[in-house]
Design an enzyme around this catalytic site. Structure first.
Site, PDB file in Angstrom:
ATOM      1  CB  SER A  75      -0.900   0.003   1.231  1.00  0.00           C
ATOM      2  OG  SER A  75      -0.122   0.217   2.393  1.00  0.00           O
ATOM      3  CG  ASP A 110      -3.367  -3.197  -1.984  1.00  0.00           C
ATOM      4  OD1 ASP A 110      -4.239  -3.347  -2.863  1.00  0.00           O
ATOM      5  OD2 ASP A 110      -3.532  -3.514  -0.784  1.00  0.00           O
ATOM      6  CG  ASP A 132      -9.095   2.475  -5.054  1.00  0.00           C
ATOM      7  OD1 ASP A 132     -10.108   2.816  -5.700  1.00  0.00           O
ATOM      8  OD2 ASP A 132      -9.123   2.147  -3.862  1.00  0.00           O
TER       9      ASP A 132
END
Ligand code: 13P
Length: 308
Positions: A75, A110, A132
């Protein structure tokens, strides 16, 4: 004499080419081949988030032992914690060399939150990214995802993206669930060219409060209309039978972070309680290894991941 010299030179050249080839073929790879094989074989690949060097080592060692491909999820917060994308990539690569890892490994950003974050990870060597942009309207999500795909594709990097919104807490940000629509997923895949789709269908990051409720019928529909590998985020705390069902509905990649955190912490807590004299950080951190490896083994068996 000169013949002998030439022979040695060509042997050395052959050996180094062979090593480079082996390096490229067996080790750091993007997710495309492993996920498409999972889709064909109707199993899933584990994405385990990494948080430090020891975690990376434990995951690599266990997956090498099990002879299964693995995706190391990083992340943005974990990357910052570990010293940035370049530090993370070099750490993974050097650990793989040191441990003689032969399984396919993808180093994957991520929940990349921007084009710049994805570009930075790709430029540092990451073999895969997730953009994202699910917090935006669909049109903007598509535009941003396409921009990342264009950059990634030229560099042989795979791209995952999210439609709808996975709930829960990720890197300290708490959000609600927004279920993905089938028609949106179809349009998204057609217009972006992504390699894997994470449709939000009821899973959450972090512990579940109550039973997980996943929209399996919609998952199956999305699988049919999109025909690319699907990803299930928030894999911790979902019952085994639900995970098996999700795989039958097209899930090829399961993301797990919380369960490994809980397993590792259990071991460390036990160590600190049973040995109040301990102060060597290597002994403290290592105390989580056995539980973590046990959790990895159980999850890989559940996913039915094919051996390499
Ligand atoms: P969990 O922390 O719930 O396992 O979710 C991990 C995840 O989805 C990372 O993207």
């Amino acid at each position: 004499m000169s013949n002998c010299f030439l022979f040695c030179l060509s042997l050395l050249t052959f050996m180094s080419i062979h090593n480079i080839f082996k390096l490229g073929e067996n080790m750091l790879v993007n997710m495309i081949k492993m996920l498409n094989e999972a889709k064909e074989g109707k199993y899933a690949i584990a994405h385990f988030n990494i948080n430090n060097l020891e975690w990376t080592r434990f995951i690599l060692e266990e997956c090498e032992e099990l002879k299964v491909p693995v995706i190391l999820g990083v992340s943005e917060g974990a990357s910052k914690y570990m010293g940035g994308y370049k530090t993370v990539f070099d750490m993974v690569k050097n650990l793989m060399d040191y441990l003689h890892i032969t399984i396919p490994v993808a180093v994957h950003l991520d929940h990349g939150s921007s084009f710049e974050a994805c570009k930075e990870a790709i430029d540092a060597g990451f073999t895969s990214v997730m953009i994202d942009a699910s917090k935006y309207e669909l049109d903007e999500n598509i535009r941003l995802t396409k921009e990342v795909c264009d950059y990634a594709k030229e560099r042989n990097v795979s791209v995952e993206a999210e439609v709808g919104h996975v709930g829960g807490s990720e890197d300290g940000v708490v959000t609600g669930i927004l279920y993905a629509e089938v028609a949106d997923c179809k349009r998204f895949v057609e217009e972006t060219g992504i390699d894997a789709l994470a449709p939000a269908l009821g899973s959450v990051h972090g512990p579940y409060h109550g039973d997980p409720v996943l929209a399996f019928d919609r998952m199956e529909e999305i699988k049919e209309v999109c025909n690319i590998p699907l990803v299930l985020h928030g894999g911790s705390g979902i019952y085994d039978e639900q995970i098996r069902k999700a795989i039958s509905c097209g899930i090829c990649k399961l993301n797990i972070n919380t369960e490994l955190q809980q397993a590792w912490t259990k071991g460390v807590r036990e160590k600190l309680e049973s040995d109040p004299e301990v102060y060597d950080p290597r002994k403290v951190i290592k105390a989580g290894e056995a539980y973590m490896k046990e959790a990895i083994k159980a999850k890989v068996a559940l996913l039915g991941t094919r051996h390499v």
